[in-house]
Design a protein around this motif. Structure first.
Motif, short mmCIF file in Angstrom:
data_model
loop_
_atom_site.label_atom_id
_atom_site.label_comp_id
_atom_site.label_asym_id
_atom_site.label_seq_id
_atom_site.Cartn_x
_atom_site.Cartn_y
_atom_site.Cartn_z
N LEU A 168 96.49 51.05 63.15
CA LEU A 168 95.32 50.98 62.26
C LEU A 168 95.49 51.98 61.13
O LEU A 168 96.05 53.06 61.34
CB LEU A 168 94.03 51.29 63.04
N TYR A 169 94.95 51.64 59.95
CA TYR A 169 95.14 52.47 58.77
C TYR A 169 93.84 52.65 58.01
O TYR A 169 93.18 51.66 57.65
CB TYR A 169 96.19 51.83 57.85
N ASP A 170 93.47 53.90 57.78
CA ASP A 170 92.30 54.22 56.98
C ASP A 170 92.71 54.20 55.52
O ASP A 170 93.44 55.08 55.04
CB ASP A 170 91.77 55.61 57.37
N LEU A 171 92.26 53.20 54.79
CA LEU A 171 92.67 53.06 53.39
C LEU A 171 92.01 54.08 52.48
O LEU A 171 92.36 54.16 51.30
CB LEU A 171 92.36 51.63 52.90
N GLN A 172 91.09 54.89 53.03
CA GLN A 172 90.50 55.99 52.28
C GLN A 172 91.24 57.31 52.54
O GLN A 172 90.89 58.34 51.97
CB GLN A 172 89.02 56.16 52.64
N ALA A 173 92.25 57.29 53.41
CA ALA A 173 93.00 58.50 53.74
C ALA A 173 93.76 58.98 52.50
O ALA A 173 94.09 58.19 51.61
CB ALA A 173 93.97 58.21 54.87
N PRO A 174 94.04 60.29 52.42
CA PRO A 174 94.74 60.83 51.24
C PRO A 174 96.08 60.15 50.96
O PRO A 174 96.44 59.94 49.79
CB PRO A 174 94.94 62.30 51.59
N GLU A 175 96.80 59.78 52.02
CA GLU A 175 98.10 59.15 51.81
C GLU A 175 97.96 57.79 51.13
O GLU A 175 98.70 57.47 50.19
CB GLU A 175 98.82 58.97 53.16
N ALA A 189 107.05 48.91 69.73
CA ALA A 189 107.97 50.03 69.62
C ALA A 189 107.73 50.77 68.30
O ALA A 189 107.52 50.15 67.26
CB ALA A 189 109.42 49.54 69.68
N GLU A 190 107.78 52.09 68.37
CA GLU A 190 107.68 52.94 67.17
C GLU A 190 108.44 54.23 67.45
O GLU A 190 108.18 54.91 68.45
CB GLU A 190 106.23 53.23 66.82
N LEU A 191 109.36 54.58 66.57
CA LEU A 191 110.23 55.74 66.79
C LEU A 191 109.65 57.05 66.25
O LEU A 191 109.87 58.11 66.83
CB LEU A 191 111.59 55.48 66.16
N HIS A 192 108.88 56.98 65.16
CA HIS A 192 108.33 58.18 64.52
C HIS A 192 107.33 58.86 65.46
O HIS A 192 106.37 58.22 65.90
CB HIS A 192 107.65 57.81 63.21
N ALA A 237 102.32 58.51 68.40
CA ALA A 237 101.15 59.11 69.05
C ALA A 237 99.87 58.37 68.65
O ALA A 237 99.00 58.11 69.49
CB ALA A 237 101.06 60.59 68.69
N ALA A 238 99.77 58.04 67.36
CA ALA A 238 98.60 57.29 66.90
C ALA A 238 98.58 55.89 67.47
O ALA A 238 97.52 55.37 67.87
CB ALA A 238 98.58 57.23 65.37
N ARG A 292 95.40 50.62 73.51
CA ARG A 292 95.27 51.04 74.91
C ARG A 292 94.81 49.93 75.84
O ARG A 292 94.36 50.21 76.95
CB ARG A 292 94.32 52.23 74.99
N ALA A 293 94.90 48.68 75.42
CA ALA A 293 94.50 47.58 76.29
C ALA A 293 95.47 47.47 77.47
O ALA A 293 96.65 47.84 77.36
CB ALA A 293 94.46 46.27 75.51
N PRO A 294 95.00 46.96 78.61
CA PRO A 294 95.86 46.87 79.80
C PRO A 294 97.13 46.05 79.59
O PRO A 294 98.14 46.29 80.27
CB PRO A 294 94.96 46.23 80.85
N ASN A 295 97.08 45.08 78.68
CA ASN A 295 98.25 44.20 78.49
C ASN A 295 99.17 44.67 77.38
O ASN A 295 100.09 43.95 76.97
CB ASN A 295 97.80 42.77 78.21
N VAL A 296 98.95 45.90 76.86
CA VAL A 296 99.77 46.44 75.78
C VAL A 296 100.68 47.54 76.31
O VAL A 296 100.23 48.47 76.98
CB VAL A 296 98.88 47.00 74.65
N HIS A 297 101.97 47.43 76.01
CA HIS A 297 102.95 48.44 76.39
C HIS A 297 103.54 49.05 75.11
O HIS A 297 103.99 48.31 74.23
CB HIS A 297 104.08 47.81 77.22
N THR A 298 103.53 50.36 75.00
CA THR A 298 104.07 51.04 73.82
C THR A 298 105.31 51.84 74.21
O THR A 298 105.42 52.34 75.33
CB THR A 298 103.03 51.98 73.19
N TYR A 299 106.24 51.96 73.25
CA TYR A 299 107.52 52.60 73.51
C TYR A 299 107.90 53.46 72.31
O TYR A 299 107.90 52.97 71.17
CB TYR A 299 108.63 51.55 73.71
N GLN A 300 108.26 54.71 72.56
CA GLN A 300 108.78 55.56 71.49
C GLN A 300 110.30 55.48 71.55
O GLN A 300 110.98 56.33 72.13
CB GLN A 300 108.31 57.01 71.62
#
Length: 253
Positions: free
Chosen positions: A47-54, A108-111, A116-117, A123-131
């Motif tokens: 998710l991305y906050d389009l009002q964020a400084p970046e 998958a996300e390496l950064h 972490a974000a 965090r749904a039960p059917n979602v698996h994340t990998y660094q």
């Protein structure tokens, strides 16, 4: 690439192209009750906050989602996914909004910061994340369970050998998972750096679908002038939706 953070580019015109076609493809796949697998090799933070400084620094969303959103009908799956989130959804959030509890997601996300974000958001039960490296993860998962499914490959292309590595990688993946829908996104730059890669992909997968759109640079000196998607095993019925996407990106006075 560990320096790349998509928040600087979130909601740009390429995101609209990529996410709209992804949403449409998932809509087709979920018409059947059988469960499916969703794999993403470069997930970002979700998710991305389009009002964020970046995001405010580059203002790429101004020429993207802010300019193009009203060109979609309210019942388009992309617009439904947008309305399901408080912030602009990256492709993982698009997928979670449109997929079902019986479907399995691998992201998958390496950064480290982006991962972490992502882990906090998805965090749904059917979602698996990998660094870890997403292309290597995809190789290890294929063929996934369930065997039906879609993979989104969305590198930053800030590492030049990604252009040359992807055709060989795709051949290996499709040998192991010959029924999977594989979507590879690529930027269209003023340098036309994508052209040799696209030629190699097309030669190896002549039945794949290729869809490209053009748009003005997001700002002076910006080198990206279009967006492309290369789709192996596109869902039946997807082609007519490409003509609609063409109208979304057509130049209007």
């Amino acid at each position: 690439m560990l320096s790349y953070q998509h928040i600087y580019h979130a909601g740009n015109a390429a995101d609209v192209h990529k996410h709209a076609l992804l949403a449409t493809a998932l809509e087709y796949l979920t018409q059947k009750p059988k469960p499916l697998s969703y794999i993403e090799t470069h997930a970002g933070r979700g998710l991305y906050d389009l009002q964020a400084p970046e995001a405010a620094k580059t203002k790429e969303a101004t020429q993207g989602i802010e300019r193009l959103q009203n060109r979609f009908p309210a019942d388009h799956p992309y617009i439904r996914a947008l309305k399901a989130q408080l912030h602009y959804p990256g492709s993982p959030a698009i997928a979670t909004a449109l997929l079902r509890p019986q479907d399995t997601l691998h992201l998958a996300e390496l950064h480290p910061k982006e991962y972490a974000a992502l882990r906090h958001t998805m965090r749904a039960p059917n979602v698996h994340t990998y660094q870890q490296d997403g292309l290597a993860l995809a190789q290890s998962l294929c063929p996934p369970t369930p065997r039906r499914g879609l993979m989104l490959v969305d590198p930053s292309y800030e590492v030049k050998d990604e252009y040359t590595a992807l055709p060989r990688w795709l051949t290996a993946v499709t040998r192991k998972w010959n029924v999977g829908v594989v979507m590879i996104w690529y930027p269209i730059l003023t340098s036309q750096a994508h052209a040799p890669m696209l030629a190699a992909l097309t030669a190896a997968h002549p039945d794949a679908l290729v869809h490209e759109v053009r748009f003005p640079p997001a700002r002076d000196g910006h080198r990206m002038i279009g967006s492309g998607l290369f789709v192996v095993n596109p869902p039946y019925g997807l082609k007519p939706d490409l003509a609609f996407l063409d109208t979304v990106f057509e130049t209007r006075t």
